[in-house]
Design a protein around this motif. Structure first.
Motif, mmCIF file in Angstrom:
data_model
loop_
_atom_site.group_PDB
_atom_site.id
_atom_site.type_symbol
_atom_site.label_atom_id
_atom_site.label_comp_id
_atom_site.label_asym_id
_atom_site.label_seq_id
_atom_site.Cartn_x
_atom_site.Cartn_y
_atom_site.Cartn_z
ATOM 1 N N VAL A 1 14.209 57.451 32.486
ATOM 2 C CA VAL A 1 13.845 56.144 33.041
ATOM 3 C C VAL A 1 13.144 56.313 34.382
ATOM 4 O O VAL A 1 12.095 55.694 34.642
ATOM 5 N N ALA B 1 11.188 49.092 30.538
ATOM 6 C CA ALA B 1 12.320 49.974 30.222
ATOM 7 C C ALA B 1 13.513 49.126 29.814
ATOM 8 O O ALA B 1 13.703 48.021 30.335
ATOM 9 N N THR C 1 11.643 53.618 27.041
ATOM 10 C CA THR C 1 10.621 53.337 28.045
ATOM 11 C C THR C 1 9.264 53.172 27.382
ATOM 12 O O THR C 1 9.039 53.641 26.258
#
Length: 593
Positions: free
Chosen positions: A64, A102, A118
């Protein structure tokens, strides 16, 4: 009384322990963050983590954090909610015009990030990576896939000349496997670029053959009887793999629904099962979605809201399978989809045999169906049970009957009204030698119109055919032209991410070049041979795939039959008299002079 007291004491001791063991169970996830086992959790349970803590844990996850570094932090918005049933936190991150960039989940008890998606993985579940999502586990297993690649290469390659162009062409056809490997691991930004070099090479190779002629004659290393025997084995293997080890993706499901609608006197367009706010009649999925709803026809059906985006033939082709095997209304095993996929897979191989027999004799008649049977991407289509073998099957039979203008026009129309990409071939196929004369033009146009009117006769099932035609346009061309997708280099601008190129401005240029090339194919070359027609057909389909916004591996068999024909067809000998009649010149594979 003493025995009763002992029993009650045992229950009192063991019950709390059993309850503790149950409530202590946590969700079980696989290596890619997907829920494997659902835990028991009391809806009254309270969260251990705070909202801020869960958000911070998610944002620090390596995957992330790496993606979020591509965006300025000042416009970032997060949304974190606690799921009492799952006992975890759902975290979503938004950024300006890029939208949701995300999303994932954090386990409340352990603080572990159990899901992290993502970029394109947020909106596209197919981008998250799964070797069995398309075609099932078996065709995606390295053993089966590499075995098919090896059989394909050894059976068709020129082993006496390892550095020959034929071997290079065959290796390039197989090289899409590298891109697929990355796709199955959810690495879209690597898999997509890797698909373009083989497409560009094949486009150039087909154009070169159309201009300079075909390959030199080369016999297969193995005797024909052995190739034929292996082909028979592969046919049985492919059918068995489809029946026992495949799945049906949404494309095949849409075909069955469309056939159901036609059989019950309705057009598929605008009548696909939807979710909306209809009454639920099925379970709730892990994502909180209920796909089974009571439709306007009073039946409980699984939703497939965008299933009416294909041409009418893509649904009519499923009618035999539907009439024979029916449909339950659910997205279950769908035997009608399996039957249709197997039928067109076999028809494609039959057509390849007929093409080879007509243009190359017994040797080519054995090699071409072997090539289809051994090529892993044709089995990828069959194991996914999609409609992507229908269009090339029609093109194969149209090419087999290319000296009949009426048949060529009819089969091209059937192909075009299955997958619209084939409509690009109209100028090319209309410009074949005898169609340049008035009788040929009339016959080609007549065949195309008869097949077109037959295909679109399903619009007459509606009370207002004119309105039905408008719905068809809106649900097909109108939706496909404006759709976004991460599965081409043209659609990456939607992410507004640093380091991800935005090439959308170049796509219209490529499209106009393709359209101009398709029109030019009517005039050039003036006297087309079968080999040139095959090469230019493959080139235009490859050109379409290079310019389309949504590309996928299931599209490779669109151009494969005629591309492999070009690779394997022998060079015809030069004619002593180049001014022979056109019907005799049509039997040549390459220009006479």
């Amino acid at each position: 009384m003493r025995r009763v007291a002992v029993v009650l004491l045992a229950v009192a001791v063991l019950a709390p322990a059993a309850g503790a063991a149950t409530t202590a169970t946590r969700p079980v996830y696989d290596a890619r963050g997907r829920l494997v086992q659902t835990p028991f959790a009391s809806v009254a349970a309270r969260a251990h983590l705070s909202k801020e803590r869960a958000t911070a844990i998610f944002l620090r996850d390596d995957k992330v954090a790496d993606w979020l570094d591509r965006y300025p932090s000042r416009d970032r918005v997060t949304d974190t909610t606690f799921d009492r049933e799952r006992q975890d936190w759902k975290v979503a991150v938004w950024w300006a015009s890029a939208g949701e960039i995300a999303v994932g989940r954090v386990d409340d008890g352990t603080g572990a990030v159990t899901e992290a998606w993502t970029g394109p993985q947020v909106a596209w579940k197919m981008a998250r990576g799964s070797s069995g999502a398309f075609g099932g586990k078996q065709i995606n297993s390295p053993v089966i896939w590499l075995a098919l690649c090896l059989i394909f290469l050894l059976g068709l390659g020129n082993l006496r000349r390892p550095l020959s162009m034929r071997n290079l062409d065959l290796l390039v056809l197989l090289s899409f496997s590298v891109s697929l490997w990355f796709f199955n691991r959810g690495d879209v930004f690597t898999s997509v670029p890797l698909a373009y070099p083989p497409l560009v090479y094949l486009l150039g190779r087909m154009a070169w053959v159309a201009w300079r002629g075909g390959p030199n004659e080369a016999r297969p290393v193995w005797p024909l009887w052995l190739l034929a025997a292996v082909t028979v084995f592969l046919v049985g293997f492919r059918v068995g793999l489809n029946v026992r080890g495949s799945n049906v993706i949404d494309v095949g499901y849409s075909g069955v629904i469309g056939a159901d609608r036609i059989a019950h006197g309705r057009s598929p367009y605008g009548h696909m099962p939807i979710e909306d706010r209809l009454k639920a009649c099925g379970p709730t999925s892990a994502d909180g979605e209920i796909r089974e709803r009571i439709q306007t026809n009073g039946r409980c059906e699984s939703a497939d809201e965008r299933g009416d985006t294909y041409g009418p033939v893509a649904y009519e082709a499923y009618l035999p399978g539907f009439l024979a095997l029916g449909w339950t209304g659910y997205w279950d095993k769908l035997p009608a989809a399996h039957a249709t996929a197997i039928a067109f897979d076999l028809l494609a191989m039959l057509g390849m045999f007929l093409i080879g027999r007509r243009f190359g004799g017994a040797r080519l008649a054995v090699m071409l169906p072997f090539g289809w049977a051994a090529y892993p991407f044709t089995q990828y289509v069959s194991s996914s049970n999609t409609n992507d073998a229908i269009m090339p099957a029609f093109l194969i039979f149209g090419f087999w009957l290319l000296t009949s203008s009426f048949a060529r026009g009819a089969f091209l129309a059937l192909a075009g009204w299955t997958k619209f990409a084939a409509l690009l071939l109209v100028p090319l196929w209309a410009g074949y030698p005898e169609a340049r004369r008035l009788p040929g033009k009339v016959a080609f146009t007549g065949g195309f119109l008869v097949a077109t009117l037959t295909a679109f006769s399903i619009l007459l099932l509606e009370a207002n055919p004119a309105h039905a035609a408008r719905v068809f346009w809106d649900r097909t061309f109108g939706w496909q032209v404006g759709r976004d997708s991460p599965f081409s280099i043209w659609g990456w601008g939607q992410y507004h991410a640093a380091g991800i190129p935005d090439l959308g401005w170049l796509q219209p240029v490529a499209i106009w070049m393709l359209v101009l090339g398709a029109v030019a194919c009517y005039f050039l070359p003036r006297r087309k041979t079968p080999l040139q027609l095959a090469a230019l057909t493959a080139a235009l389909l490859i050109g379409f795939e290079l310019t389309v916004t949504h590309w996928f591996y299931l599209y490779i068999p669109w151009f494969f039959p005629l591309a492999v024909f070009v690779v394997l067809a022998p060079r015809a000998r030069r004619r002593a008299q180049p001014d022979l009649e056109s019907d005799r010149q049509d039997l040549e594979l390459v220009p006479a002079g």
